[in-house]
Write a protein that holds these residues in place. Sequence first.
Motif, PDB file in Angstrom:
ATOM      1  N   LEU A 388       0.799  -1.227   0.000  1.00  0.00           N
ATOM      2  CA  LEU A 388       0.000   0.000   0.000  1.00  0.00           C
ATOM      3  C   LEU A 388       0.831   1.277   0.000  1.00  0.00           C
ATOM      4  O   LEU A 388       0.316   2.341  -0.344  1.00  0.00           O
ATOM      5  CB  LEU A 388      -0.936   0.019   1.210  1.00  0.00           C
ATOM      6  N   TYR A 389       2.089   1.197   0.391  1.00  0.00           N
ATOM      7  CA  TYR A 389       2.921   2.397   0.478  1.00  0.00           C
ATOM      8  C   TYR A 389       3.970   2.415  -0.638  1.00  0.00           C
ATOM      9  O   TYR A 389       4.309   1.383  -1.221  1.00  0.00           O
ATOM     10  CB  TYR A 389       3.638   2.465   1.831  1.00  0.00           C
ATOM     11  N   ASP A 390       4.505   3.618  -0.903  1.00  0.00           N
ATOM     12  CA  ASP A 390       5.648   3.791  -1.815  1.00  0.00           C
ATOM     13  C   ASP A 390       5.394   3.206  -3.201  1.00  0.00           C
ATOM     14  O   ASP A 390       6.260   2.582  -3.800  1.00  0.00           O
ATOM     15  CB  ASP A 390       6.921   3.158  -1.212  1.00  0.00           C
ATOM     16  N   TYR A 430      12.489  -7.320  -2.246  1.00  0.00           N
ATOM     17  CA  TYR A 430      12.062  -6.072  -1.611  1.00  0.00           C
ATOM     18  C   TYR A 430      13.249  -5.125  -1.474  1.00  0.00           C
ATOM     19  O   TYR A 430      14.391  -5.550  -1.285  1.00  0.00           O
ATOM     20  CB  TYR A 430      11.496  -6.337  -0.215  1.00  0.00           C
ATOM     21  N   LYS A 431      12.956  -3.821  -1.512  1.00  0.00           N
ATOM     22  CA  LYS A 431      14.007  -2.823  -1.325  1.00  0.00           C
ATOM     23  C   LYS A 431      14.187  -2.448   0.139  1.00  0.00           C
ATOM     24  O   LYS A 431      15.202  -1.848   0.500  1.00  0.00           O
ATOM     25  CB  LYS A 431      13.681  -1.565  -2.128  1.00  0.00           C
ATOM     26  N   THR A 432      13.199  -2.775   0.990  1.00  0.00           N
ATOM     27  CA  THR A 432      13.288  -2.416   2.406  1.00  0.00           C
ATOM     28  C   THR A 432      12.771  -3.559   3.264  1.00  0.00           C
ATOM     29  O   THR A 432      12.044  -4.442   2.788  1.00  0.00           O
ATOM     30  CB  THR A 432      12.447  -1.162   2.733  1.00  0.00           C
ATOM     31  N   TYR A 437       7.788  -2.144  -1.381  1.00  0.00           N
ATOM     32  CA  TYR A 437       7.960  -2.023  -2.822  1.00  0.00           C
ATOM     33  C   TYR A 437       9.098  -2.933  -3.289  1.00  0.00           C
ATOM     34  O   TYR A 437       9.989  -3.288  -2.524  1.00  0.00           O
ATOM     35  CB  TYR A 437       8.185  -0.579  -3.252  1.00  0.00           C
ATOM     36  N   ILE A 438       9.024  -3.293  -4.577  1.00  0.00           N
ATOM     37  CA  ILE A 438       9.878  -4.333  -5.137  1.00  0.00           C
ATOM     38  C   ILE A 438      10.871  -3.733  -6.120  1.00  0.00           C
ATOM     39  O   ILE A 438      10.535  -2.840  -6.900  1.00  0.00           O
ATOM     40  CB  ILE A 438       9.002  -5.398  -5.837  1.00  0.00           C
ATOM     41  N   ALA A 439      12.082  -4.253  -6.100  1.00  0.00           N
ATOM     42  CA  ALA A 439      13.136  -3.772  -6.986  1.00  0.00           C
ATOM     43  C   ALA A 439      12.811  -4.090  -8.442  1.00  0.00           C
ATOM     44  O   ALA A 439      12.142  -5.088  -8.735  1.00  0.00           O
ATOM     45  CB  ALA A 439      14.470  -4.399  -6.594  1.00  0.00           C
TER      46      ALA A 439
END
Length: 552
Positions: A388-390, A430-432, A437-439
Amino acid sequence: MATESVSSSGSTTFTEISPSEFFYRNRDLAGFTNPARALYMACRELLENSMDAAELYGVLPEIYVRLISENSAVDAPDPKPYRLSVVDNGPGVEPSQIPSAFGKVFYGSKYVLRQSRGMFGLGGTMAILYGQITTNKPVLITSSADGKKRHSFEMIIDIAENKPVVLKRESTDAGGKTGTRVDLTLEGDYLRASQKIIDYLRQTALVASYANLAFVDPQGQLTFFERATTSMPPAPKETLPHPHGIDVEALKRIIKLTEETTMLSFMKTHFHRVGEKIAKKFLEFAGISPRLAPKRLSNQQIVAMVGALQNFQEFLQPDASVLSPVGEEILQAGITKELQPEFSAVVARPPSSYSGFPFLVEVGMAYGGKVLQPGLKLFRFANRIPLLYDESSDVSFKVMNEEIDWRRYHVPQDAPLGVITHIASTKIPYKTVGKEYIADRPEIEKELRNATREALRRLSIYLSRKGSMEAVQRKMNIYGKYLPLIARFSADLAGVKKLPDYKKLMGKTKEVEGEVEGEATEAETMGAEPAPQAAEGKKEIEQKKIEEYSAD
């Protein structure tokens, strides 16, 4: 636990901190950035744990989430303490594992190569840790794994030592029910988090349409998402690492733990889809004797072997049977129930891999209906987790906005359109740590792009046929307006009283319309009838659910 040492100069102190201490100091990394987002993250992480547990054992999920204001002043402004309760009907947790599973950072069942919502073994414990540092209240974990005894643990986390401290333990009769309940108190801002929590539950119901999800807000209002199907995806399977995904450290760890005595058996035992024939070819390519004992490899040989693993091109692609995609039937049922579109299509791409990890992309397309508003709405999922974010940092956003030519498919700019993207993998890039959010891996980009284009081709066909039907209807309206006037004018010119039978022409026009409708049938069958609205009679059932869960 912390240890200190002083340098020879006496000026520098070195300190070791535990994982709990690290995330206590850096909780933003896990997504617990403020009271609003922390409340959303706590609901999300505990619900994900419940969904994973039920799906792994093939149990149709029944999950109940409730928030209660702990402040005596009901109208006290946010942020304020809330009591969060999450109840599931999963397999439960063995009592010997409960304290560590919920009270120790980086302890859990996620550290195997298997598709799951959770990846780091952190989220649920982080929610408990956040509750403890904001309200100083213990968490209550209640679980039954055998349906006979229900075990309750009231505990806190020793942050410095990264271990649970059990304050109280008791056992009661489980009445034949298995499952887990978590009750924790945390500081939250429900006013700002409420929409995200509802959106998360709604999107979970979209992609997991086999689950019953109930949420009771602090005002006591129930939001219930009823399952639309009893079909469930296959349970994900644990798998071995693929040779292309191995680095030096991973290979050293495998060698340290192996009991194999030859490199030939080592390759066959510890790597995904490596049989005797491929193992021999690889060892010859790497210049390693098949009879050499793995533990006799030198550091230099290990580094050289990793390079050979990366460059050997005859390894088979990862087997996607270990994955658990949503599936066309389940995703279609969720789209129909939650979005109620006039047209929908689901496309599943063939399995692929990146860096030795298998993955599979599914894309759903929903157009029109009662729920979608004008414009493009992107619904992103990874291993059935709503993201839901970024959004603007995600690979799906990049594909939709930079790599798809929407004009080519004749989709109006303000069309009410929903695009659902789902990526299933044993390792989501994942980036975090917060998993939002996904790379933009090139392999994933390619599959998302191809799946979206296929779904858009189907939508384009539907819109074209719908346009043909509308053109026929416009002609019918014109004929219906002017044919009676032409018939009367013709009768007056001929000097006869009886009007020509112009209705036959109208009938032929209707036959043409019917043919066009028949052509559209194929496209329309890719859609689905809107799900009926919940009946008023459900309110009584839902109230019983609240009472039942509250009693438990």
